[in-house]
Design a protein around this motif. Sequence first.
Motif, PDB file in Angstrom:
ATOM      1  N   LYS B  35      -9.997  67.854  31.638  1.00 24.10           N
ATOM      2  CA  LYS B  35      -8.637  67.453  31.999  1.00 24.10           C
ATOM      3  C   LYS B  35      -8.044  66.519  30.962  1.00 24.10           C
ATOM      4  CE  LYS B  35      -8.494  69.330  36.218  1.00 24.10           C
ATOM      5  NZ  LYS B  35      -9.198  70.601  36.022  1.00 24.10           N
ATOM      6  N   ARG B  36      -6.706  66.502  30.952  1.00 20.16           N
ATOM      7  CA  ARG B  36      -6.004  65.562  30.081  1.00 20.16           C
ATOM      8  C   ARG B  36      -5.239  64.568  30.956  1.00 20.16           C
ATOM      9  NH1 ARG B  36      -3.613  68.787  26.598  1.00 20.16           N
ATOM     10  NH2 ARG B  36      -4.232  68.009  24.572  1.00 20.16           N
ATOM     11  N   GLY B  37      -5.421  63.285  30.675  1.00 22.22           N
ATOM     12  CA  GLY B  37      -4.690  62.277  31.442  1.00 22.22           C
ATOM     13  C   GLY B  37      -3.771  61.443  30.575  1.00 22.22           C
ATOM     14  N   GLU B  39      -2.327  60.835  26.058  1.00 21.70           N
ATOM     15  CA  GLU B  39      -2.341  61.371  24.684  1.00 21.70           C
ATOM     16  C   GLU B  39      -2.907  60.340  23.734  1.00 21.70           C
ATOM     17  OE1 GLU B  39       1.350  61.357  25.990  1.00 21.70           O
ATOM     18  OE2 GLU B  39       0.501  62.917  27.245  1.00 21.70           O
ATOM     19  N   THR B  40      -3.467  59.276  24.289  1.00 22.83           N
ATOM     20  CA  THR B  40      -3.797  58.142  23.433  1.00 22.83           C
ATOM     21  C   THR B  40      -5.264  57.725  23.521  1.00 22.83           C
ATOM     22  OG1 THR B  40      -2.940  56.790  25.246  1.00 22.83           O
ATOM     23  CG2 THR B  40      -1.478  57.149  23.379  1.00 22.83           C
ATOM     24  N   ASN B  42      -7.114  56.996  26.052  1.00 20.96           N
ATOM     25  CA  ASN B  42      -7.311  55.835  26.919  1.00 20.96           C
ATOM     26  C   ASN B  42      -7.889  56.133  28.293  1.00 20.96           C
ATOM     27  OD1 ASN B  42      -4.614  54.852  25.215  1.00 20.96           O
ATOM     28  ND2 ASN B  42      -6.092  53.237  25.660  1.00 20.96           N
ATOM     29  N   LEU B  45     -10.589  61.233  30.838  1.00 22.12           N
ATOM     30  CA  LEU B  45     -10.648  62.435  31.673  1.00 22.12           C
ATOM     31  C   LEU B  45     -11.190  63.649  30.925  1.00 22.12           C
ATOM     32  CD1 LEU B  45      -8.921  60.727  33.610  1.00 22.12           C
ATOM     33  CD2 LEU B  45      -7.566  62.759  34.070  1.00 22.12           C
ATOM     34  N   PHE B  97      -9.259  64.471  40.097  1.00 23.48           N
ATOM     35  CA  PHE B  97      -8.776  64.826  38.760  1.00 23.48           C
ATOM     36  C   PHE B  97      -9.556  64.104  37.670  1.00 23.48           C
ATOM     37  CE2 PHE B  97      -5.446  65.515  35.493  1.00 23.48           C
ATOM     38  CZ  PHE B  97      -5.213  66.856  35.726  1.00 23.48           C
ATOM     39  N   ASN B 128     -13.390  55.232  31.484  1.00 22.26           N
ATOM     40  CA  ASN B 128     -13.048  56.277  32.455  1.00 22.26           C
ATOM     41  C   ASN B 128     -12.138  55.702  33.528  1.00 22.26           C
ATOM     42  OD1 ASN B 128     -16.019  57.133  31.477  1.00 22.26           O
ATOM     43  ND2 ASN B 128     -14.780  58.925  32.008  1.00 22.26           N
ATOM     44  N   LEU B 129     -10.845  55.972  33.390  1.00 22.65           N
ATOM     45  CA  LEU B 129      -9.894  55.453  34.370  1.00 22.65           C
ATOM     46  C   LEU B 129      -9.923  56.300  35.635  1.00 22.65           C
ATOM     47  CD1 LEU B 129      -6.783  54.629  32.164  1.00 22.65           C
ATOM     48  CD2 LEU B 129      -8.584  53.071  32.959  1.00 22.65           C
ATOM     49  N   CYS B 130      -9.554  55.661  36.731  1.00 20.01           N
ATOM     50  CA  CYS B 130      -9.363  56.359  37.996  1.00 20.01           C
ATOM     51  C   CYS B 130      -8.287  55.579  38.721  1.00 20.01           C
ATOM     52  CB  CYS B 130     -10.656  56.363  38.813  1.00 20.01           C
ATOM     53  SG  CYS B 130     -10.416  57.025  40.486  1.00 20.01           S
ATOM     54  N   ARG B 131      -7.232  56.260  39.153  1.00 22.64           N
ATOM     55  CA  ARG B 131      -6.159  55.529  39.819  1.00 22.64           C
ATOM     56  C   ARG B 131      -6.324  55.564  41.331  1.00 22.64           C
ATOM     57  NH1 ARG B 131      -2.774  51.296  38.465  1.00 22.64           N
ATOM     58  NH2 ARG B 131      -0.569  51.841  38.644  1.00 22.64           N
TER      59      ARG B 131
END
Lengths: 761, 157
Positions: B35-37, B39-40, B42, B45, B97, B128-131
Amino acid sequence: MKYVNQPVRKSDAMSLVTGKPVYTDDLVPKDCLIVKILRSPYANAWIEDIRTGTAAQVSGIACVFTYKDVPQKRFTLAGQTYPEMSPYDRLILDRHVRFVGDAVAIVAGETEAAVDKALKRIKVKYRVEEPVLDIHTAMDHKTLVHPEGNWESKVPVGADNKRNLCASYTEESGNVEELLAQCKYTVDQVYHTKANQQAMMETFRSYCYMDHFGRLNVVSSTQIPFHVRRILGTALDIPSSKIRVIKPRIGGGFGAKQTAVSDVYPAFVTWKTGRPCKLVYSRYESQICSSPRHEMEIRVRAGADENGIVRVLDVYSLSNTGAYGEHGPTTVSLSGHKSIALYRHLEAYRFAYDVVYTNMQAAGAYRGYGATQGIFAVESAVNELAAQMHMDPVKIRELNMPLEGGPLPGYPDSPYATSCAMDQCMVRAKEMMDWDAKYPCRDMGNGKVRGVGVAMAMQGSSIAGVDVGGADLKLNEDGSYTLGLGCTDMGTGCDTIMAQIAAECLETSMENIVVFGVDTDISPYDSGSYASATTYTTGVAVMHACEALREKICALGAAMLDAEKAQVDFDGEYVYSSDKKVSLREIAVKGTCGNTQELQVTRSHSSQISPPPYMVGMAEVEIDKETGSVKVLDYVAVADCGTPINPNLARVQTEGGIAQGIGMALYEDVQYSEKGAVRNNSFMQYKIPSRMDIGSIRVDFRSSYEETGPFGAKSIGELVIDTPSPAIANAIYNAVGVRARELPITPEKIAMGILEQEERE
Amino acid sequence: MNISFWLNGVCVSGEAEPDTLLLDFLRQKGCYSVKRGCETANCGLCTVLMDGKPVLSCSVLAVRAEGHKIITLEGMQKEAEEFGSFLADEGAEQCGFCNPGFIMNVFAMLKEIPDPTEEEIREYLSGNLCRCSGFVGQTRSILKFLQYKKAQKEGEE
Ligand code: FES
Ligand code: FES
């Protein structure tokens, strides 16, 4: 109970954790055109001339559309029940562009490279005008964000486009000025909350195709399939019957997708060209032209007597809706209605607001929906009152909090607390935080101080008298059930929660229930998932559908047994009369042969009240007095969401909401340049909390029982973002004596506050 | 240009532009778990394994994969199910996601640090971000998974 109030695993969990292709962009047809949008570099400008000829000639380009090509009827992108409170102030493409990032042209082509090339070839001449970029001067500014004649507000919300006003309102009960004059302790302060991005990991996206009936099919990552259907009908100026909207799995929403942010563009392309296409917003677009939280500046005047009884509250909210009015008139109303009601002894209150248009990106719905902003302001003001009277901030809340059966001042959707365990939430939170030992602060002796802070919150459960939940239930030939839903699981687990409720009511196993949703052609009507409505509203629709289907099963079973319907019983497996029984499977088969009694029901539900869930949040922070840097070491949250249908999901919702709330309190701030361009337009600059920023989050529940909810349940999803900002601000004050009235509370603000204090001393 | 590499144990080849990102190439090859979360670089994903090491496939050119071994979650279905069931039992998979990238990095971590502390878990997975989940449920699932693995091992011994 077998399924309700049990930590059941989500039905879709295993396909999510194994990475199955279940999201919008995983499902697009292979020959999809790629759609991209040319965006305005100016905050306020008119397109004098736009040339697309050479762009259209790029090989592989299917179409280039400008304002000249689109229908001229205005609409709103807000996902709200018709007639929407939000003004009709949009066109798909407009000659007048109103913020940096506003849509100027739509390009669709066979490859991304071709589309990028064509975008560069579009030549636009703009007439640039002065933008409105300050909420304080927006009202009656000489620049009008919406000067157009066909701007329309469908509902009387005090809107006036000739004054840059999206809504305006005042209500008062009792004599506020008189009471303020009488109170021994008063506070009069202004609190400022900023725009925040929902930053769900899956950005806005949808794909479209025409079907064999010549209808437009839209597969969208949305919280509002039925509203999208209507909105597209209006925007494209075609009958909604020509449109079908399907929602697959969604990678998060948090309210962002309660606005049809991106659907109109690919829908228009497919409708015009007949070709399938997709539009996937980049993170950049999701940062600069989406639907962030409304920035609000809230003045609170509060008064309390010498015993700590809060007698009067006066709340004025100035809200920034940006260039378009989606959710402008409604979010602001929660800033007063969900904050004033936290104080049960009020003898007078006033709540007034103005919502202004500016040339910034349009705001929208974000978890908490205005309550978050209002609760930060009112809870902060009450903390200031407590400090004046040298009272423990827990104590002042114990004296004033809502109690079951007691009043909720200024909250017309539930004038009194039908179910409320706020008092128990406070007791439990105190115990978990060890408040008495830690309040107000502890000097750690290394330049660091730890402080604790507290706040209360409430939200609603659905929009009273408006939101509709739907459930369609049928018995299949094999004895299984299909539950059709129109509510939108966006990772929150409502598909599973509804199956839990159905399994409980039908006395069957979860595996025996197939959940289906959402397809506007097939699903029962549902407002969608927002306003903390799903469990509370759709849950009851599911219960009613189960009751009705049980009746039908009994009737057919009784006929098969040659018994009276009143004489039979159904235990989920068999229908019994005194001495005979017939199995569900047999009844199901009977339903398919020579049968005239449909084994299928649809039920709708809407609640006349919106019973609040309640929460107490407590934060422990550590502050470096030298640098002002702040860490949230521990966050304790105790919620009363009525019966948690799925305690695991309620817990994770709470943890996730608190993490977002910590982001709001400490880091997140959509900032603009003097020209009106968003500065933090990527995850590089717009920092959402990572796991390094989150200390421990500990959650517990103290449950009241809400008679009007399914199995006593209320909502949880939005409530949980409301306490971090005020509780953390309070903890910071208790640690170092600095009052932060503007979010986010950055180390600079704390360090400056400490310096100012030292200078004063 | 034509490139070929090992994808989940199978040799694949295909046309890639010089600027094609590995992420897009992998999705073209049917690895939709990637997945893409952002473009930088950061969000994490897009994490996949390249020769056993985690890389952000949004920041690696497809041509860079030439001759290498790439593993995505499609190639670790059994492991994903095993660990994923712990995530699911916390309800921490939420919208899902971020899960593939997160899970790939969990596997990478466990290879490097077989018995990580909570602090090490946070650090290793900080990209690894998760909102949705607020992270703490993810951590619980890792700790419980480790316990289970330990018990399993002790049972074998
Ligand atoms: S897509 Fe965000 S790090 Fe690769
Ligand atoms: S589960 Fe939704 S972003 Fe992590």
